[in-house]
Each structure stands twice: as C-alpha cells, then as structure tokens.
Design an enzyme around this catalytic site. Structure first.
Site: not given
Length: 555
Positions: A60, A93-94, A393
C-alpha cells in the site's frame, strides 16, 4: 546614501535557481522510485521497520510512505500527496506519486533549456484541463443498485492488493458496509461517512472467511456484574448516557467537618440517596440495557441489577454514537432530562459473547442501522492489519461509486487514452507552451509502462504496440493486463477504476508538480546560539544574543 547589501550569516544555508529545481526533481524521483514496484497485481511487497520495532509488510503506497523518514523538503511534500489522496478518495496512492515523479522528470529537460517555470506550469495546467475532458469522453455510468457490477468494480480496484487472492470476500464486506451507512440526501446525492460509522474490529483466530459485516455494532466490553445481569436480551430497550452513575467526588477546595459518628453516617446516607434517586429515575423508563460513557458505582450496579437492568460503563464516545445510530436512541447528559423517546428500540438482539479470552458485546439484528461493525478474523495480527488496509481502500472505492457512479477503464488504458488525446491536441497549441504540453502526454504513459515492467515483459515492444492501438483514438479500452503483461481489452476483463479516483490522481499529481517547479529558493536558517552550542564551549566576552538569519549592513 548607498543601498544596503543583504549579508547572510554563517548559520544560513541557501540554494537557489537551477540547483534547487534539479535537487527537487531528484528527491521526488527518489520517492517515486521507492514505490514504483508496488503498482499493479504483480507488485512487490515492502518490509518496513516502524519506530516501535514492529514489522509491516505491505504494498500500500500510503502505508509505505508514512513510515519513511526523509530530510529533503520536496520529498516530504511528495509524501503529503499520498496522504491527501488517501484522505480524499482512499485509492490511487501509489499512482499519484509515480505520476507526479514523472511529471517532474519530463520538466527537467525544459529547466536545462532555460524555460521559465511559469511557462511550464501554464502548459501543465492546460494539459490537466484537456486530460479531464478526455476522461469524460471514455467514462461509463454504472448502476449502484446492481450488486454484480458493483462487485466487479470493487474487486478490480483491489485486485492489486494482498487480499485479491481471496476472491470476492473483501469486496463483499466493503459493499455491505458502505450501503448500510449510506444516507440518501435527495437529488441523487448521498452521504457515506466511513470513518465515523464503520468500525473495523480485528480478532486474531479463526479463518478469514469467518469475517462478516454486522447489522449493528460490537465492542470489547462485558456487563458490570455478569452473575446478576442478563447477557442475552431479545428486542432490548437501550438507554445511552453521557454522565456518571456515582456520587460526585468532592473538589480539592471542598471542606467537610465531621464532629461525631452520626455526621459520617448522614454523609454516607446522602450518597446512597443520591444514587438511589438516579437509579429510580432510570428504572422508571423500564430499559433493559443502560450504557454510560462515564463511571458506574457498585451501589448503582446493585440497584440496577435489582430492576433486572444490564449495565455497561466507560464506553468510548465514538462507540456510543454508533449505538445511537443503530438502535435509534438519544445520548442523554442528565438522567433528569430523560424522555421515553430517548430509549432505543431499533435493535433486535443484545448479546455478550466470549471470543478467545475476551468478552464482546453485540447489538445486532437492527431494523434500519446507519452504522455497522466489520468483524475481521484471521491467523495473525500482521495479516489482519494488511486486510484492514485493503478493506479501507475497498470501502473508499465503493463510497466513490455511490457518490459519483462513473467508471473509466483500468490497466493503464485511461492514461493511454488521455496521452493519445493530448498528443493530438498538442498540434493546435501555439508558442512555447507546445513542448511542455506534449511532455505531459508522454508522462501519462508512465502508469502502463510501470505495469509492464512489474510483469517482467519486454517494455519497449509492449508500449509501442499499445501506442499503436491508441494512436487513432478508437481503441480507448486497451490497456495492460497486470497479471500477464499482455495488451488486452479492459472491458472484456472487467478491469475498471473509479472516475473520482482517476480525476483526483491527475489533479493532485500535476498541481503538485507545478508547485515544486515554482520553488526557486531553499533557505534554512538556524540560530547562532545553536551553532555555538554544538562546538566546544569557550569563555565568551560578549553577551550572547540571538542573531537574525539576515542582517542589513550598509556598504
């Protein structure tokens, strides 16, 4: 009189101009490279050692960056991007870090060619507007009431996570939880507050398949007197309090002078009468369960058990709010103000169960719960922590779908479509903005390129074939299958992204890149006293004074 000259003292370090731009771009690229390998279903995992000596194994992006300890200010601002993305939409987020890093990397060429950062930022903002127009063209509406399409959507979004191997389990839990707490505000608007009204309880032991969404709440408490009070009540009347059921303690300044033994008995009698009055007021409403956020004395426990009332004390405020939501009760601050309408009657079952070594209270089978608890079971704490991150998520994706029911293709197909659209539009852009605008189009290709790299296929061949598919703007659904690295139709595979997440990713990445490009000075000043304290102490003749980091000295 001559103009004063600015002199910086020894304690101030200063970098400016091109050096700052290069340093910021390198720092941002370094952060981007750390988590580049965690994108997609074939992502590698990172093992993190946290400050407490614990180990976290995750892919994550936000969880990884949260644990990094960085000194460079530009790298710190990149980490903030991931946190913002996580709070706003909960996914991507990545992607946002990888994309922002690439936007800065392609800008480096123009910095070397002496382009002014304002020109680059202007072209970037124009490209962002056109990118959102391109996304709107390929967006597909979805029916949020269709369980199967929602399940496919959430599953494709968390397919890259650790829990993707467990099939639809996490997606099912996420959809159940978000639909339970969704409140229809009318005009097609919905409010879905996951943080407030969805509680995740992790209990090690059992199988992951035993996890469930409760139509109600559970919390780690037992009744005060297990032998005297009931642990299972069907259709309970629940009273929620935010006040102590014990005699008020005397303050520090309270003086009570007891002259003889009768005075002591009178004082104790007053305490007992006060508690009895409280309990009688409560019992007059015939509740089955009394839950208070504050303390509850042994005497009050005795009186309540005589009226066959089960009591729980010292409950968290957040848990009490959730109970109020599920059973329709009102939290009362003083027993004097109690009314019959404040009693919650919406719960079907009150039960205390023992799981492992601890007791948990369940208030379930509620008629119309607007809050819920997700009970997660699993082999170990580390596993449960990762499952919880993935579940958060998944719930955010489901929430985004309820709020804005539109989809875009995943697997890098959206980015390639936007890239192809921007390349076509760049021929109509005039002046010096043309080249930075075109560079943004190339930067968007970093997402499918990274997916191909993580699959271990030939990146150059794959990207060339994918660019050929998107060149005419017709094959907008073609992207990279994250499991095999083969170019595939995302519509057939059922790989989708939420429209909200994608738009937020583009906006955050480009706006952050513009902000970092507009920094042309980094000044770090420390007091002279701190510098001197770091050196061996010497006798000083002058008085020590704080010296400002900048002094105006005439020539």
């Amino acid at each position: 009189m001559q103009a004063p000259v600015l002199v910086l003292n020894d304690a101030v370090k200063r970098e400016s101009g091109k050096n700052v731009h290069h340093a910021n771009i390198q720092a941002s690229r370094a952060v981007s490279d750390i988590i580049r390998t965690t994108l997609g279903p074939r992502a590698m995992l990172k093992m993190l050692l946290d400050a407490g000596g614990g180990i976290v194994v995750t892919n994550d992006g936000n969880a990884i960056l949260r644990e990094l300890d960085l000194a460079h200010p530009a790298a710190k601002s990149m980490i903030e991007l991931s946190r913002t993305q996580d709070e706003e939409v909960g996914d991507g987020t990545t992607s946002v870090i990888v994309l922002a890093g690439e936007m800065l990397y392609v800008a480096e060429t123009f910095i070397d060619k002496a382009y002014h950062p304002t020109v680059i930022c202007r072209a970037y903002n124009k490209a962002l507007e056109d990118a959102i127009v391109a996304l709107d063209k390929i967006a597909v509406p979805i029916n949020v009431n269709d369980r199967q399409s929602m399940l496919k959507m959430v599953k494709s979004c968390i397919g890259t996570k650790f829990t993707g191997q467990f099939g639809t389990l996490i997606a099912d839990l996420a959809i159940d939880a978000t639909t339970l707490v969704s409140v229809d505000l009318g005009n097609g608007l919905h409010e879905v507050d996951i943080k407030k009204y969805v509680k995740v309880e992790k209990i090690p032991g059992g199988q992951l398949e035993d996890s469930q969404v409760l139509r109600g709440v559970m919390f780690n408490k037992d009744v005060i007197a297990p032998g005297k009070m009931r642990r299972r009540i069907v259709n309970p009347r629940i009273m929620l309090l935010d006040c102590p059921l014990e005699y008020k303690k005397g303050e520090n300044m309270t003086n009570a002078e007891l002259m003889n033994e009768e005075d002591w008995h009178t004082l104790l009698k007053m305490e007992e009468d006060y508690i009895l009055k409280l309990c009688t007021q409560i019992a007059s409403f015939k509740p089955d369960v009394v839950i208070t956020e504050k303390g509850l004395s042994d005497l009050a426990c005795h009186y309540l058990s005589k009226h066959n009332i089960s009591a729980i004390r010292r409950l968290r405020k957040t848990d009490n709010n959730r109970i109020a939501k599920v059973c329709g009760a009102v939290i009362v601050n003083r027993p004097d103000e109690l009314q019959d309408s404040d009693i919650g009657t919406g719960a079907g079952l009150f039960e205390v169960k023992k799981i492992g070594d601890e007791f948990f209270t369940f208030i379930t089978e509620c008629k119309d719960p607007k809050a819920c608890t997700v009970l997660l079971r699993g082999a170990s704490k580390d596993l449960l922590n990762e499952v919880e991150r993935n579940l958060q998520d998944a719930m955010c994706v489901a929430r985004n779908m309820i709020k804005n029911p539109k989809l875009v293709p995943g697997g890098g197909a959206s980015e390639m479509s936007v890239s192809a659209y921007l390349k076509q539009k760049s021929s109509f852009v005039e002046g010096v903005d043309k080249w930075p605008y075109e560079a943004v189009a190339h930067a968007f290709e970093v997402i499918p390129r990274t997916l191909a790299q993580n699959c271990g296929v030939n990146v150059i061949r794959t990207m060339t074939a994918l660019q050929a598919k998107h060149a005419n703007g017709e094959n907008a659904w073609y992207g990279i299958d994250g499991n095999t690295g083969v170019i595939s139709d995302m519509k057939e595979l059922g790989i989708w992204d939420a429209y909200n997440v994608k738009v937020q990713t583009f906006k955050t990445a480009i706006e952050a890149a513009c902000m970092l490009l507009r920094i042309d000075d980094i000044v770090s000043g420390i007091k002279k006293k701190q510098v001197q304290s770091a050196t061996p102490s010497k006798p000083q003749v002058e008085d020590e004074k704080d010296v400002d980091s900048e002094q105006m000295i005439p020539e």
